[in-house]
Scaffold this motif. Structure first.
Motif, PDB file in Angstrom:
ATOM      1  N   ALA A  69       1.289  -1.206   0.561  1.00 51.23           N
ATOM      2  CA  ALA A  69       0.024  -0.205   0.160  1.00 51.23           C
ATOM      3  C   ALA A  69       0.775   1.657   0.474  1.00 51.23           C
ATOM      4  CB  ALA A  69      -0.912   0.191   1.160  1.00 51.23           C
ATOM      5  N   THR A  70       2.570   1.257  -0.046  1.00 48.37           N
ATOM      6  CA  THR A  70       3.558   2.630  -0.630  1.00 48.37           C
ATOM      7  C   THR A  70       3.505   3.155   0.988  1.00 48.37           C
ATOM      8  OG1 THR A  70       1.727   3.604  -0.855  1.00 48.37           O
ATOM      9  CG2 THR A  70       2.281   2.236  -2.569  1.00 48.37           C
ATOM     10  N   LEU A  71       3.011   2.398   2.223  1.00 47.22           N
ATOM     11  CA  LEU A  71       3.446   2.920   3.555  1.00 47.22           C
ATOM     12  C   LEU A  71       5.029   3.193   4.271  1.00 47.22           C
ATOM     13  CD1 LEU A  71       0.214   2.519   5.226  1.00 47.22           C
ATOM     14  CD2 LEU A  71       0.228   4.638   3.823  1.00 47.22           C
ATOM     15  N   ALA A  72       4.856   1.618   3.740  1.00 47.39           N
ATOM     16  CA  ALA A  72       6.828   1.735   3.839  1.00 47.39           C
ATOM     17  C   ALA A  72       7.820   1.485   2.297  1.00 47.39           C
ATOM     18  CB  ALA A  72       6.275   0.534   5.352  1.00 47.39           C
ATOM     19  N   ASP A  73       9.081   1.448   2.981  1.00 46.77           N
ATOM     20  CA  ASP A  73       9.644   0.869   1.375  1.00 46.77           C
ATOM     21  C   ASP A  73      10.379  -1.077   2.340  1.00 46.77           C
ATOM     22  OD1 ASP A  73       9.068   3.374   0.058  1.00 46.77           O
ATOM     23  OD2 ASP A  73      10.627   4.131   1.168  1.00 46.77           O
ATOM     24  N   ALA A  74       9.942  -1.573   0.904  1.00 49.76           N
ATOM     25  CA  ALA A  74      11.143  -2.680   1.245  1.00 49.76           C
ATOM     26  C   ALA A  74      12.791  -2.467   1.135  1.00 49.76           C
ATOM     27  CB  ALA A  74      10.462  -3.374   0.044  1.00 49.76           C
ATOM     28  N   ASP A  75      12.797  -3.782   1.941  1.00 51.99           N
ATOM     29  CA  ASP A  75      14.529  -3.319   1.560  1.00 51.99           C
ATOM     30  C   ASP A  75      15.504  -4.214   0.103  1.00 51.99           C
ATOM     31  OD1 ASP A  75      14.866  -2.567   4.519  1.00 51.99           O
ATOM     32  OD2 ASP A  75      14.884  -4.599   5.006  1.00 51.99           O
ATOM     33  N   GLY A  76      14.240  -4.413  -0.258  1.00 53.36           N
ATOM     34  CA  GLY A  76      14.749  -5.535  -1.246  1.00 53.36           C
ATOM     35  C   GLY A  76      13.316  -5.498  -2.173  1.00 53.36           C
ATOM     36  N   THR A  78      10.615  -6.700  -5.833  1.00 57.10           N
ATOM     37  CA  THR A  78       9.458  -5.525  -6.457  1.00 57.10           C
ATOM     38  C   THR A  78       8.291  -5.682  -6.560  1.00 57.10           C
ATOM     39  OG1 THR A  78       9.814  -7.311  -8.150  1.00 57.10           O
ATOM     40  CG2 THR A  78      11.463  -5.125  -7.715  1.00 57.10           C
ATOM     41  N   ALA A  79       7.867  -4.922  -6.184  1.00 60.90           N
ATOM     42  CA  ALA A  79       6.285  -5.295  -6.618  1.00 60.90           C
ATOM     43  C   ALA A  79       5.258  -4.369  -6.944  1.00 60.90           C
ATOM     44  CB  ALA A  79       5.685  -4.794  -4.662  1.00 60.90           C
ATOM     45  N   ARG A  80       4.252  -4.766  -7.590  1.00 61.17           N
ATOM     46  CA  ARG A  80       3.390  -4.129  -8.376  1.00 61.17           C
ATOM     47  C   ARG A  80       1.770  -4.073  -7.792  1.00 61.17           C
ATOM     48  NH1 ARG A  80       5.656  -6.247 -14.285  1.00 61.17           N
ATOM     49  NH2 ARG A  80       7.877  -4.556 -13.792  1.00 61.17           N
ATOM     50  N   VAL A  81       1.399  -3.399  -7.404  1.00 61.06           N
ATOM     51  CA  VAL A  81      -0.494  -3.225  -7.786  1.00 61.06           C
ATOM     52  C   VAL A  81      -0.395  -2.193  -8.429  1.00 61.06           C
ATOM     53  CG1 VAL A  81      -1.955  -2.691  -5.986  1.00 61.06           C
ATOM     54  CG2 VAL A  81       0.572  -3.053  -4.910  1.00 61.06           C
ATOM     55  N   ALA A  82      -2.175  -2.639  -8.998  1.00 60.68           N
ATOM     56  CA  ALA A  82      -2.603  -2.556  -9.944  1.00 60.68           C
ATOM     57  C   ALA A  82      -2.160  -1.720 -11.221  1.00 60.68           C
ATOM     58  CB  ALA A  82      -3.414  -1.323  -9.470  1.00 60.68           C
ATOM     59  N   GLY A  83      -1.597  -2.992 -11.695  1.00 61.74           N
ATOM     60  CA  GLY A  83      -0.304  -2.615 -12.830  1.00 61.74           C
ATOM     61  C   GLY A  83       1.125  -1.606 -12.802  1.00 61.74           C
ATOM     62  N   TYR A  84       0.713  -0.532 -10.899  1.00 60.01           N
ATOM     63  CA  TYR A  84       2.230  -0.300 -10.661  1.00 60.01           C
ATOM     64  C   TYR A  84       2.855  -0.249 -10.138  1.00 60.01           C
ATOM     65  CZ  TYR A  84      -1.776   2.704 -12.992  1.00 60.01           C
ATOM     66  OH  TYR A  84      -2.949   3.670 -13.840  1.00 60.01           O
ATOM     67  N   ASP A  85       4.058   0.027  -9.952  1.00 60.25           N
ATOM     68  CA  ASP A  85       5.559  -0.137  -9.186  1.00 60.25           C
ATOM     69  C   ASP A  85       5.556   0.322  -7.933  1.00 60.25           C
ATOM     70  OD1 ASP A  85       8.106   1.043  -8.270  1.00 60.25           O
ATOM     71  OD2 ASP A  85       8.555  -1.554  -9.703  1.00 60.25           O
ATOM     72  N   VAL A  86       5.031   0.272  -6.909  1.00 57.49           N
ATOM     73  CA  VAL A  86       5.072   0.596  -5.576  1.00 57.49           C
ATOM     74  C   VAL A  86       5.787   0.965  -5.080  1.00 57.49           C
ATOM     75  CG1 VAL A  86       3.400  -1.220  -4.406  1.00 57.49           C
ATOM     76  CG2 VAL A  86       5.873  -1.065  -4.494  1.00 57.49           C
ATOM     77  N   ARG A  87       6.750   1.728  -5.573  1.00 61.28           N
ATOM     78  CA  ARG A  87       8.466   2.428  -5.968  1.00 61.28           C
ATOM     79  C   ARG A  87       7.811   3.377  -5.782  1.00 61.28           C
ATOM     80  NH1 ARG A  87      13.433   3.488  -7.458  1.00 61.28           N
ATOM     81  NH2 ARG A  87      13.559   2.107  -8.958  1.00 61.28           N
ATOM     82  N   THR A  88       8.114   3.332  -7.919  1.00 62.49           N
ATOM     83  CA  THR A  88       8.473   4.619  -8.441  1.00 62.49           C
ATOM     84  C   THR A  88       6.892   5.206  -8.952  1.00 62.49           C
ATOM     85  OG1 THR A  88       7.996   3.147 -10.193  1.00 62.49           O
ATOM     86  CG2 THR A  88      10.377   3.489  -9.271  1.00 62.49           C
ATOM     87  N   GLN A  89       6.419   4.910  -8.875  1.00 63.06           N
ATOM     88  CA  GLN A  89       4.152   5.532  -9.261  1.00 63.06           C
ATOM     89  C   GLN A  89       3.356   5.518  -7.256  1.00 63.06           C
ATOM     90  OE1 GLN A  89       4.563   1.940 -12.437  1.00 63.06           O
ATOM     91  NE2 GLN A  89       4.398   4.112 -13.909  1.00 63.06           N
ATOM     92  N   ARG A  90       4.011   5.435  -6.316  1.00 64.43           N
ATOM     93  CA  ARG A  90       3.270   5.241  -5.368  1.00 64.43           C
ATOM     94  C   ARG A  90       2.084   6.558  -5.511  1.00 64.43           C
ATOM     95  NH1 ARG A  90       6.053   5.113  -0.880  1.00 64.43           N
ATOM     96  NH2 ARG A  90       8.386   3.833  -0.996  1.00 64.43           N
ATOM     97  N   GLN A  92       0.117   6.532  -8.283  1.00 65.93           N
ATOM     98  CA  GLN A  92      -0.683   5.847  -9.473  1.00 65.93           C
ATOM     99  C   GLN A  92      -1.746   4.684  -8.374  1.00 65.93           C
ATOM    100  OE1 GLN A  92       1.857   6.974 -10.114  1.00 65.93           O
ATOM    101  NE2 GLN A  92       1.794   7.694 -12.493  1.00 65.93           N
ATOM    102  N   VAL A  93       0.016   4.503  -6.960  1.00 67.34           N
ATOM    103  CA  VAL A  93      -1.032   2.762  -6.298  1.00 67.34           C
ATOM    104  C   VAL A  93      -2.142   3.707  -5.171  1.00 67.34           C
ATOM    105  CG1 VAL A  93      -0.202   1.503  -4.729  1.00 67.34           C
ATOM    106  CG2 VAL A  93       1.285   1.664  -7.465  1.00 67.34           C
ATOM    107  N   ARG A  94      -1.405   4.943  -5.083  1.00 71.15           N
ATOM    108  CA  ARG A  94      -1.985   5.244  -4.087  1.00 71.15           C
ATOM    109  C   ARG A  94      -4.047   5.612  -4.328  1.00 71.15           C
ATOM    110  NH1 ARG A  94       2.066   8.842  -0.400  1.00 71.15           N
ATOM    111  NH2 ARG A  94       3.403   7.027   0.549  1.00 71.15           N
TER     112      ARG A  94
END
Length: 331
Positions: A69-76, A78-90, A92-94
């Protein structure tokens, strides 16, 4: 998280997968006290399904939700939610998700209708559109009659339904429910289960964490079991149950000595009642053979019953511990 090319809206994965995660890692603490909460987990959730993440307290369920849900960063990983990258496209994810946690976050000094209208206005709707959306959601969640009451007068179940309704103002593609029925009475839990079923039937994707195994059994299309930061099993409820045999033989033994001798073989145990649950296929032949195996002298077993295997059996067999009741909020 490692860099990855931002997803385009037209990415084919977006049409089939609501959530896709590879190798998620997360640790808390420092130095010798650093604890790895997620140890390289992979998750795939198809669109329009209910996916449940089970695990004992501290297993990492809430941490996984916070990362997705983009409320925390992973240490390692990758993840995509609804087609968007949770790190680079916060952003859009939200816009594409909603999150309801263990405690309702509604404003007690406003009415139910005012809470929903406020959320709609914050989401960019005009005043007339916000009124219409609030009315729609009050009706959908069976709150119309209470819509003009202060939410401080609502029951726990009503507050939780209003909280969920508020999360749906923007019509999210993915709905995260992090132990949403914690503390609710059985009737309120059943009401929320109905809401989840309706959401899934309407095409929404629901990602559910829960401490109630029955809840996952009733609602989830697929279930993953998380233990010690790793996924130890995944499948449908029926598939998971088949891993610990299709049935369970519950035996009541004569004394503590017999209980201690047979306890290592059991997937369920109750020292208070001297009852042990043993996996079996449920056939008469196997039940007779199992009874002869554990009690060849026919002195230790007082009585027995045969049950279909439950998710409790799966939980015990896969995690090696009894389920607990509360997970730390940061995990």
């Amino acid at each position: 998280m490692s860099p990855e090319r931002p997803l385009e809206v037209a990415d084919p994965e977006r049409r089939t997968r609501a959530i896709s995660a590879i190798g998620l890692e997360k640790s808390y603490g420092r130095g010798d006290r650093r604890v790895k909460v997620l140890d390289g987990i992979d998750l795939t959730v198809e669109r329009g399904t209910v996916f449940s993440l089970l695990g004992p307290n501290g297993a990492g369920k809430t941490t996984a939700v916070r990362i997705l849900a983009t409320l925390a960063d992973a240490d390692g990983g990758t993840a995509r939610v609804a087609g968007y990258d949770v790190r680079t496209q916060r952003r859009q994810v939200r816009r594409a998700v909603s999150l309801t946690g263990q405690f309702a976050s509604v404003d007690e000094k406003q009415t139910g209708e005012e809470n929903l209208r406020m959320m709609a206005r914050l989401g960019g709707l005009s005043r007339p559109a916000a009124r219409r959306r609030a009315a729609e959601l009050l009706e959908r969640f069976d709150l119309t009659a209470a819509g003009r009451r202060l939410t401080g007068t609502y029951s726990g179940g009503m507050r939780r339904r209003l909280d969920l309704a508020a999360g749906l103002v923007g019509e999210p593609e993915v709905i995260f429910l992090d132990e949403p029925t914690t503390g609710l009475d059985p009737r309120s839990r059943q009401e929320l289960w109905r809401v989840v079923r309706d959401l899934s039937a309407g095409g929404s994707t629901v990602f559910l964490t829960t401490q109630y195994l029955e809840e996952a059994d009733q609602l989830a299309d697929r279930i993953a079991v998380l233990d010690g930061g790793r996924l130890v099993a995944e499948g449908t409820a029926a598939e998971l149950k088949s891993r610990v045999s299709g049935h369970r033989l519950d035996v009541v033994v004569a004394d503590a000595a017999a209980y201690e001798r047979l306890a290592p073989l059991a997937v369920q145990r109750s020292a208070d009642t001297l009852t042990l649950g043993l996996p079996t296929d449920g056939t008469a032949t196997r039940v007779r053979a199992l009874l002869d195996e554990i009690d060849p002298e026919r002195r230790d077993v007082v009585s027995f019953t045969v049950h279909s295997a439950s998710l409790d059996d799966v939980f015990m067999a896969l995690t090696g511990r009894a389920k607990t009741t509360k997970e730390p909020t940061h995990v």
